[in-house]
Scaffold this motif. Sequence first.
Motif, mmCIF file in Angstrom:
data_model
loop_
_atom_site.group_PDB
_atom_site.id
_atom_site.type_symbol
_atom_site.label_atom_id
_atom_site.label_comp_id
_atom_site.label_asym_id
_atom_site.label_seq_id
_atom_site.Cartn_x
_atom_site.Cartn_y
_atom_site.Cartn_z
ATOM 1 N N THR A 1 -23.062 38.363 -2.643
ATOM 2 C CA THR A 1 -23.518 37.298 -1.752
ATOM 3 C C THR A 1 -23.851 37.824 -0.371
ATOM 4 O OG1 THR A 1 -22.161 35.683 -2.922
ATOM 5 C CG2 THR A 1 -22.883 35.089 -0.703
ATOM 6 N N VAL A 2 -22.996 38.702 0.155
ATOM 7 C CA VAL A 2 -23.157 39.171 1.523
ATOM 8 C C VAL A 2 -24.085 40.361 1.626
ATOM 9 C CG1 VAL A 2 -21.927 40.125 3.507
ATOM 10 C CG2 VAL A 2 -20.899 38.293 2.161
ATOM 11 N N ALA A 3 -23.985 41.289 0.665
ATOM 12 C CA ALA A 3 -24.684 42.559 0.812
ATOM 13 C C ALA A 3 -25.688 42.846 -0.286
ATOM 14 C CB ALA A 3 -23.662 43.699 0.867
ATOM 15 N N THR B 1 -19.291 48.689 0.321
ATOM 16 C CA THR B 1 -18.593 47.447 0.652
ATOM 17 C C THR B 1 -18.489 47.189 2.149
ATOM 18 O OG1 THR B 1 -16.503 48.679 0.538
ATOM 19 C CG2 THR B 1 -17.202 47.494 -1.450
ATOM 20 N N PHE C 1 -18.389 41.609 7.581
ATOM 21 C CA PHE C 1 -18.573 40.159 7.571
ATOM 22 C C PHE C 1 -17.220 39.446 7.539
ATOM 23 C CE2 PHE C 1 -19.012 36.249 5.072
ATOM 24 C CZ PHE C 1 -19.973 35.577 5.797
ATOM 25 N N GLU D 1 -18.575 29.687 -1.254
ATOM 26 C CA GLU D 1 -19.260 30.735 -2.013
ATOM 27 C C GLU D 1 -18.877 30.732 -3.490
ATOM 28 O OE1 GLU D 1 -21.668 32.436 -0.960
ATOM 29 O OE2 GLU D 1 -21.524 31.782 1.126
ATOM 30 N N SER E 1 -13.167 47.978 3.921
ATOM 31 C CA SER E 1 -14.212 48.398 2.985
ATOM 32 C C SER E 1 -13.619 49.213 1.836
ATOM 33 C CB SER E 1 -15.280 49.206 3.721
ATOM 34 O OG SER E 1 -14.794 50.471 4.152
ATOM 35 N N THR F 1 -20.628 46.302 4.519
ATOM 36 C CA THR F 1 -21.270 45.105 5.050
ATOM 37 C C THR F 1 -20.402 43.873 4.803
ATOM 38 O OG1 THR F 1 -23.474 46.026 4.732
ATOM 39 C CG2 THR F 1 -23.311 43.636 4.936
ATOM 40 N N ALA F 2 -19.899 43.747 3.574
ATOM 41 C CA ALA F 2 -19.029 42.619 3.259
ATOM 42 C C ALA F 2 -17.730 42.688 4.058
ATOM 43 C CB ALA F 2 -18.732 42.582 1.766
ATOM 44 N N LEU G 1 -18.425 38.178 -3.763
ATOM 45 C CA LEU G 1 -18.555 38.273 -2.317
ATOM 46 C C LEU G 1 -19.528 39.374 -1.926
ATOM 47 C CD1 LEU G 1 -17.550 37.393 0.512
ATOM 48 C CD2 LEU G 1 -15.794 39.152 0.302
ATOM 49 N N LEU G 2 -19.414 40.520 -2.578
ATOM 50 C CA LEU G 2 -20.294 41.637 -2.253
ATOM 51 C C LEU G 2 -21.747 41.294 -2.558
ATOM 52 C CD1 LEU G 2 -18.183 44.640 -3.600
ATOM 53 C CD2 LEU G 2 -18.456 43.920 -1.238
#
Length: 657
Positions: free
Chosen positions: A276-278, A232, A238, A258, A155, A234-235, A273-274
């Motif tokens: 998309t995921v979080a 960060t 993941f 992605e 993170s 959560t990403a 990415l961040l």
Amino acid sequence: MATSLLHQTLYRWGQTGRFGDMSEVGLWPVASSLDPASTDELRHWHERVKPWLSAGAGGRPRSSHFYAAFGDDAVLIRRVRPGAARTAAAHLLLGPAGVLTPRLALELREWTWAPPDLPTRAPMVNPNTLRAHRSPLGEKARSDALQEPLAALLSHVLTGPGTIEAPATGDAFALLWAIDDICTVLGSGLRDWPEWSAGFETFAERREVPGPPGLFLRFLPDAPAPAPEPRTHTAALFLARMYGRGGTDALRRLRSTEGLNGLDTMAARVARLLSTVAGPVVPPSAPGRPRPSAQAAPAPPSSPSPGTGRPDSGTGTGTGTGTGERVSCPICLGKLDWGGLPLYTFDQSLAQYVRLNLPKDANAEQRARLLRTAAVRCPNPGDMTGTHYLPAGYGRYGSPAVFGFIGGTTSGKTHLAAAMVAAIERGALGAYGITAQPVDLDRHQAFLRDMVHPLFSESTRLAPTREGEVAFADAFVMSCGDRPRAVALFDVAGGELSNVGDAKRFLDIADGLIFVADPKRFTPGSLGDPAFNTVLSLLRASGRLPKVSAAIALNKADLFRFDDPIAHWLSRDAAVLDSAEVLEESADVFGYLHQRDAEAWTRPYQECERATLHVVSATGTDAIERGVRPLRVLRPLVALMAMTGLLTTAEAQNIGI
């Protein structure tokens, strides 16, 4: 430094040097592959790495490491101090950053490249000759136990270059290996990757020595574990879980799906990415920007150590069975002490499992509602399965029925497994009076994403299972009436399986096997499918052959749809379990195989006590580009469910006899 060879220099403690006026109390070079006739280059590198020559050389462990890139060149220092200060030494490798990579530095962590009697003019090192000294860390880096500390470190890595501190433990190298894997996949081919180049220092003793430019991870004996960066985390979690389950292959698929490949910079990829995921987040720091403190956020609730099976004291997070019953996990095939396992729930917003704390004052109705969607984390993850979860009520279903797909790499068994799961997902078992729910929602969704959707939505041919591998596909709780039972599906690779431990362990507990026959391989005098023969031999040697039911699936039947009796059976797919019809189909397929000089493919039918034969097509067409339309793919599965006792009707008892 245009060569692909690596320079080496040996430093020892002393007061007199051999290279010009480089005399001083402390560590000084006594041998080097750099030209001793001209000390300019040696002096240049000595001054550059001097702050890290001795920092961390003392204390325990006996050795520590420093690695960093300076422009186009990189340096690896292995510092050794077996006893008193005056026994200290430092071994240095120097070369192009494209050759002396973080991965090579981690692999060479234990090699002493400078012998004690090294001459003043040391030879250069060819990295291609170092293969015997390399020690990989991939298995440990992907272990379940490292996923949470890896996510915390990662993170901070995702926020941009800077120095990150972490406690010096035995896991430091494995964590560095994982971060190198993840950062390499995310940053491969990017123009600004040099600004994110990673360096590290293990068992550092002084914080006052600044880190070199770029991303630098420093492990200190007294450093606290870094709390996750909230922007960060959560990403990072993941990515850590995806890496643990699928390694770099899974990360490359993520990068492609992605849309990360179309972005030009590391920062842009991380930002995508961040988001998309979080969800929307603050963009990662630009290179050189001061990073937030690693202690900026409180640490999340700790999870139990894998394998303990103990809930946190007083939290009310256990399953509450209190029975201590040992239950087989349908995913990893390990044994679980069911009573008291901690509870989790799937958080849709985070797309991951989180700890579930049952309120102490919750009444029976509230507890029942929370437990309805609760899950437990299996404490026995393996290389084949990674972290996985089971419904909290799974313990009452008993041991699962374990089914496997057997066949050569061209048989289409992976496509058949995907087609079966797709049919189950559509609720097609309901016509037989059977309901099905995924055992592990996370893994089920991953199978749909990676196998089912590419086949059905994109008409993409699936990659075959790797040789010698037993791959868990999916698992369901099947219910027919009031007797639910878990069913686990595995894809067993073809080829030579007799020396593969995973295959032997799987066959020791398998209840039923779907032997997938490829009619394209039917030739006069053929010895049959080697995978069929090997599996039957292993079962006979272990004494389990009478206990395993078999369903032979004549796959790719659409290629022979005008043959008799293939055309007849392709037109019949009523969702009715009729023992007379199953026997008639088995007799027709048996005769067809003999007609095609494919008697060897009937061995499971002849050698297993209960067996059936079926006409199926995983794709339903001879050209997958025309669209996938599976035919009769559930019939082998329903037959196995009948032969293994999951279905208990009178008709079911007559299947396969």
